[in-house]
Design a protein around this motif. Structure first.
Motif, PDB file in Angstrom:
ATOM      1  N   PRO A 252       0.800  -1.156   0.164  1.00 47.85           N
ATOM      2  CA  PRO A 252       0.105  -0.059  -0.003  1.00 47.85           C
ATOM      3  C   PRO A 252       0.741   1.249   0.043  1.00 47.85           C
ATOM      4  O   PRO A 252       1.946   1.476   0.780  1.00 47.85           O
ATOM      5  N   ALA A 253       0.454   2.436  -0.865  1.00 44.67           N
ATOM      6  CA  ALA A 253       1.354   3.600  -1.161  1.00 44.67           C
ATOM      7  C   ALA A 253       0.247   4.668  -1.394  1.00 44.67           C
ATOM      8  O   ALA A 253      -0.819   4.082  -2.110  1.00 44.67           O
ATOM      9  N   ASP A 254       0.593   5.760  -1.363  1.00 44.85           N
ATOM     10  CA  ASP A 254      -0.284   6.684  -2.078  1.00 44.85           C
ATOM     11  C   ASP A 254       0.008   7.032  -3.581  1.00 44.85           C
ATOM     12  O   ASP A 254      -0.753   7.375  -4.404  1.00 44.85           O
ATOM     13  N   GLU A 255       1.100   6.684  -4.047  1.00 41.35           N
ATOM     14  CA  GLU A 255       1.600   6.751  -5.174  1.00 41.35           C
ATOM     15  C   GLU A 255       2.693   5.473  -5.563  1.00 41.35           C
ATOM     16  O   GLU A 255       3.349   5.574  -4.634  1.00 41.35           O
ATOM     17  N   TYR A 256       2.775   5.211  -6.996  1.00 41.89           N
ATOM     18  CA  TYR A 256       3.618   4.300  -7.400  1.00 41.89           C
ATOM     19  C   TYR A 256       4.418   4.863  -8.636  1.00 41.89           C
ATOM     20  O   TYR A 256       3.832   5.328  -9.611  1.00 41.89           O
ATOM     21  N   VAL A 257       5.925   4.455  -8.496  1.00 41.75           N
ATOM     22  CA  VAL A 257       6.710   4.735  -9.496  1.00 41.75           C
ATOM     23  C   VAL A 257       7.208   3.377 -10.017  1.00 41.75           C
ATOM     24  O   VAL A 257       7.549   2.420  -9.334  1.00 41.75           O
ATOM     25  N   MET A 258       7.678   3.074 -11.622  1.00 42.92           N
ATOM     26  CA  MET A 258       7.973   1.729 -12.059  1.00 42.92           C
ATOM     27  C   MET A 258       9.109   2.215 -12.884  1.00 42.92           C
ATOM     28  O   MET A 258       9.193   3.100 -13.604  1.00 42.92           O
ATOM     29  N   VAL A 259      10.253   1.637 -12.552  1.00 41.08           N
ATOM     30  CA  VAL A 259      11.249   1.832 -13.182  1.00 41.08           C
ATOM     31  C   VAL A 259      11.890   0.507 -13.966  1.00 41.08           C
ATOM     32  O   VAL A 259      12.033  -0.674 -13.389  1.00 41.08           O
ATOM     33  N   GLY A 260      11.644   0.832 -15.521  1.00 39.75           N
ATOM     34  CA  GLY A 260      12.247  -0.566 -16.179  1.00 39.75           C
ATOM     35  C   GLY A 260      12.733  -0.229 -17.519  1.00 39.75           C
ATOM     36  O   GLY A 260      12.639   0.806 -17.897  1.00 39.75           O
ATOM     37  N   ASP A 261      13.364  -1.175 -18.259  1.00 40.02           N
ATOM     38  CA  ASP A 261      13.803  -0.992 -19.439  1.00 40.02           C
ATOM     39  C   ASP A 261      13.103  -1.343 -20.666  1.00 40.02           C
ATOM     40  O   ASP A 261      13.452  -0.879 -21.740  1.00 40.02           O
ATOM     41  N   ASP A 262      11.895  -2.249 -20.340  1.00 42.72           N
ATOM     42  CA  ASP A 262      11.100  -2.514 -21.676  1.00 42.72           C
ATOM     43  C   ASP A 262       9.985  -1.215 -21.921  1.00 42.72           C
ATOM     44  O   ASP A 262       9.272  -1.144 -20.773  1.00 42.72           O
ATOM     45  N   SER A 263      10.077  -0.848 -22.836  1.00 42.82           N
ATOM     46  CA  SER A 263       9.157   0.392 -23.007  1.00 42.82           C
ATOM     47  C   SER A 263       7.745  -0.115 -23.120  1.00 42.82           C
ATOM     48  O   SER A 263       6.903   0.765 -22.765  1.00 42.82           O
ATOM     49  N   GLU A 264       7.543  -1.065 -23.613  1.00 48.68           N
ATOM     50  CA  GLU A 264       6.192  -1.850 -23.480  1.00 48.68           C
ATOM     51  C   GLU A 264       5.601  -2.332 -22.476  1.00 48.68           C
ATOM     52  O   GLU A 264       4.814  -1.970 -21.718  1.00 48.68           O
ATOM     53  N   ALA A 265       6.566  -3.263 -21.548  1.00 44.60           N
ATOM     54  CA  ALA A 265       6.151  -4.002 -20.409  1.00 44.60           C
ATOM     55  C   ALA A 265       6.143  -2.836 -19.209  1.00 44.60           C
ATOM     56  O   ALA A 265       5.343  -2.723 -18.402  1.00 44.60           O
ATOM     57  N   ASP A 266       7.186  -1.956 -19.122  1.00 46.60           N
ATOM     58  CA  ASP A 266       7.462  -1.231 -18.082  1.00 46.60           C
ATOM     59  C   ASP A 266       6.921   0.199 -17.979  1.00 46.60           C
ATOM     60  O   ASP A 266       6.923   0.876 -16.859  1.00 46.60           O
ATOM     61  N   VAL A 267       6.718   0.537 -19.315  1.00 49.55           N
ATOM     62  CA  VAL A 267       6.426   1.910 -19.460  1.00 49.55           C
ATOM     63  C   VAL A 267       4.899   1.873 -19.751  1.00 49.55           C
ATOM     64  O   VAL A 267       4.149   2.553 -18.926  1.00 49.55           O
ATOM     65  N   VAL A 268       4.663   1.552 -20.880  1.00 48.16           N
ATOM     66  CA  VAL A 268       3.291   1.590 -21.395  1.00 48.16           C
ATOM     67  C   VAL A 268       2.192   0.651 -20.410  1.00 48.16           C
ATOM     68  O   VAL A 268       1.196   1.335 -19.832  1.00 48.16           O
ATOM     69  N   GLY A 269       2.947  -0.343 -19.950  1.00 40.55           N
ATOM     70  CA  GLY A 269       2.120  -1.090 -18.811  1.00 40.55           C
ATOM     71  C   GLY A 269       1.724  -0.700 -17.618  1.00 40.55           C
ATOM     72  O   GLY A 269       0.636  -0.494 -16.996  1.00 40.55           O
ATOM     73  N   ALA A 270       2.960   0.028 -17.135  1.00 43.86           N
ATOM     74  CA  ALA A 270       3.033   0.785 -15.749  1.00 43.86           C
ATOM     75  C   ALA A 270       1.753   1.957 -16.051  1.00 43.86           C
ATOM     76  O   ALA A 270       1.161   2.161 -14.971  1.00 43.86           O
ATOM     77  N   ARG A 271       2.110   2.521 -16.956  1.00 43.09           N
ATOM     78  CA  ARG A 271       1.136   3.881 -17.108  1.00 43.09           C
ATOM     79  C   ARG A 271      -0.090   3.398 -17.056  1.00 43.09           C
ATOM     80  O   ARG A 271      -1.246   4.214 -16.441  1.00 43.09           O
ATOM     81  N   GLY A 272      -0.583   2.404 -17.989  1.00 40.98           N
ATOM     82  CA  GLY A 272      -1.873   1.763 -17.770  1.00 40.98           C
ATOM     83  C   GLY A 272      -2.527   1.440 -16.637  1.00 40.98           C
ATOM     84  O   GLY A 272      -3.425   1.448 -16.297  1.00 40.98           O
ATOM     85  N   ALA A 273      -1.488   1.154 -15.673  1.00 43.68           N
ATOM     86  CA  ALA A 273      -1.885   0.693 -14.384  1.00 43.68           C
ATOM     87  C   ALA A 273      -1.818   1.813 -13.266  1.00 43.68           C
ATOM     88  O   ALA A 273      -2.233   1.523 -12.042  1.00 43.68           O
ATOM     89  N   GLY A 274      -1.649   2.878 -13.932  1.00 42.93           N
ATOM     90  CA  GLY A 274      -1.752   4.172 -12.746  1.00 42.93           C
ATOM     91  C   GLY A 274      -0.411   4.247 -12.138  1.00 42.93           C
ATOM     92  O   GLY A 274      -0.310   4.993 -11.252  1.00 42.93           O
ATOM     93  N   PHE A 275       0.865   3.608 -12.672  1.00 41.98           N
ATOM     94  CA  PHE A 275       2.166   3.872 -12.073  1.00 41.98           C
ATOM     95  C   PHE A 275       2.539   5.097 -12.697  1.00 41.98           C
ATOM     96  O   PHE A 275       2.250   5.300 -14.050  1.00 41.98           O
ATOM     97  N   VAL A 276       3.712   5.618 -12.388  1.00 44.27           N
ATOM     98  CA  VAL A 276       4.244   6.828 -12.937  1.00 44.27           C
ATOM     99  C   VAL A 276       5.698   6.040 -13.526  1.00 44.27           C
ATOM    100  O   VAL A 276       6.505   5.493 -12.874  1.00 44.27           O
ATOM    101  N   PRO A 277       5.788   5.686 -14.783  1.00 45.34           N
ATOM    102  CA  PRO A 277       6.950   4.892 -15.326  1.00 45.34           C
ATOM    103  C   PRO A 277       8.149   5.907 -15.561  1.00 45.34           C
ATOM    104  O   PRO A 277       8.154   7.066 -15.691  1.00 45.34           O
ATOM    105  N   ILE A 278       9.379   5.222 -15.252  1.00 46.03           N
ATOM    106  CA  ILE A 278      10.604   5.881 -15.429  1.00 46.03           C
ATOM    107  C   ILE A 278      11.449   4.951 -16.491  1.00 46.03           C
ATOM    108  O   ILE A 278      11.459   3.973 -15.983  1.00 46.03           O
ATOM    109  N   HIS A 279      11.784   5.377 -17.792  1.00 45.23           N
ATOM    110  CA  HIS A 279      12.416   4.288 -18.567  1.00 45.23           C
ATOM    111  C   HIS A 279      13.930   4.156 -18.459  1.00 45.23           C
ATOM    112  O   HIS A 279      14.645   5.397 -18.334  1.00 45.23           O
ATOM    113  N   TYR A 280      14.305   3.050 -17.833  1.00 48.36           N
ATOM    114  CA  TYR A 280      15.810   2.875 -17.851  1.00 48.36           C
ATOM    115  C   TYR A 280      16.391   2.091 -19.194  1.00 48.36           C
ATOM    116  O   TYR A 280      15.907   1.470 -19.786  1.00 48.36           O
ATOM    117  N   GLU A 281      17.713   2.933 -19.623  1.00 48.70           N
ATOM    118  CA  GLU A 281      18.404   2.420 -20.806  1.00 48.70           C
ATOM    119  C   GLU A 281      19.751   2.142 -20.357  1.00 48.70           C
ATOM    120  O   GLU A 281      20.286   2.952 -19.731  1.00 48.70           O
TER     121      GLU A 281
END
Length: 205
Positions: free
Chosen positions: A161-190
């Protein structure tokens, strides 16, 4: 306000030092199987098909497919253990990433959202001394779907449980698009970002 910082595992925190093909070839050779390109392809394609379909024991199914195709006797469970040892040994965690995790863990909750089976991914964390770094770990197998489906993210939210969620990941589809769609703030790692990425992440969150 509590912010949970969540990470992908493979390609983000843990990096391969040898191609998967090389590891597979070495494992088969360890078990007396001449690993030509066709056999390696069989192993990899069977694993991918099994994992994509969320079939149990995808690595064992991969090894069984090799034995079936070559007509060799063998112990697929033993082959999987060899694969585990070699796979873990040919991965590394950048020092900057480990330092970043330590710093962030002191400030708030950390989560891990990763595609794969729980035992395999937890074993990888333990191998690299990261098992205690996370307050919650979710794998796609236990969520019933792989990222970018929202199910793994939703399960993480239930467990952490938290007030907001950040997702850090390298896959633009799984970790960025997926996270954004689930209400997470995505940060793309390269990977080319190097240590500067981890220093910036520490400052950002």
């Amino acid at each position: 306000m509590t912010t949970a910082v969540c990470f992908d595992l493979d390609g983000t925190l843990v990096h391969r030092t040898a191609p998967h093909e090389t590891v597979t070839r070495a494992v088969l050779a360890d078990h007396g199987i001449e690993a030509d390109d066709a056999i390696v392809t069989t192993a990899q394609e069977r694993f991918r098909a099994a994992q994509n379909a969320l079939e149990p024991n995808p690595f064992e199914r991969s090894m069984r497919a090799v034995l079936d195709e070559t007509g060799r006797d063998g112990d697929p469970e033993a082959m999987v253990e060899t694969l585990r040892e070699r796979a873990y040994a040919t991965t590394t965690v950048p020092e900057a990433a480990a330092d970043c995790l330590d710093a962030l863990a002191a400030d708030g909750p950390l989560g891990l959202v990763t595609n794969g089976t729980r035992d395999w991914q937890l074993g990888k964390l333990a191998h690299h001394g990261l098992a205690e770094s996370f307050d919650a770990v979710v794998t796609s197998y236990e969520a019933g779907a792989h990222k970018p489906d929202s199910a793994p993210f939703d399960l993480l939210r239930e467990r952490l449980p938290a007030d907001e969620y950040v997702m850090v990941g390298d896959d633009s589809e799984a970790d960025v698009v997926g996270a954004r769609g689930a209400g997470f703030v995505p940060i793309h790692y390269e990977e080319t970002d190097g240590p500067s990425f981890w220093a910036t992440l520490r400052a950002m969150v």
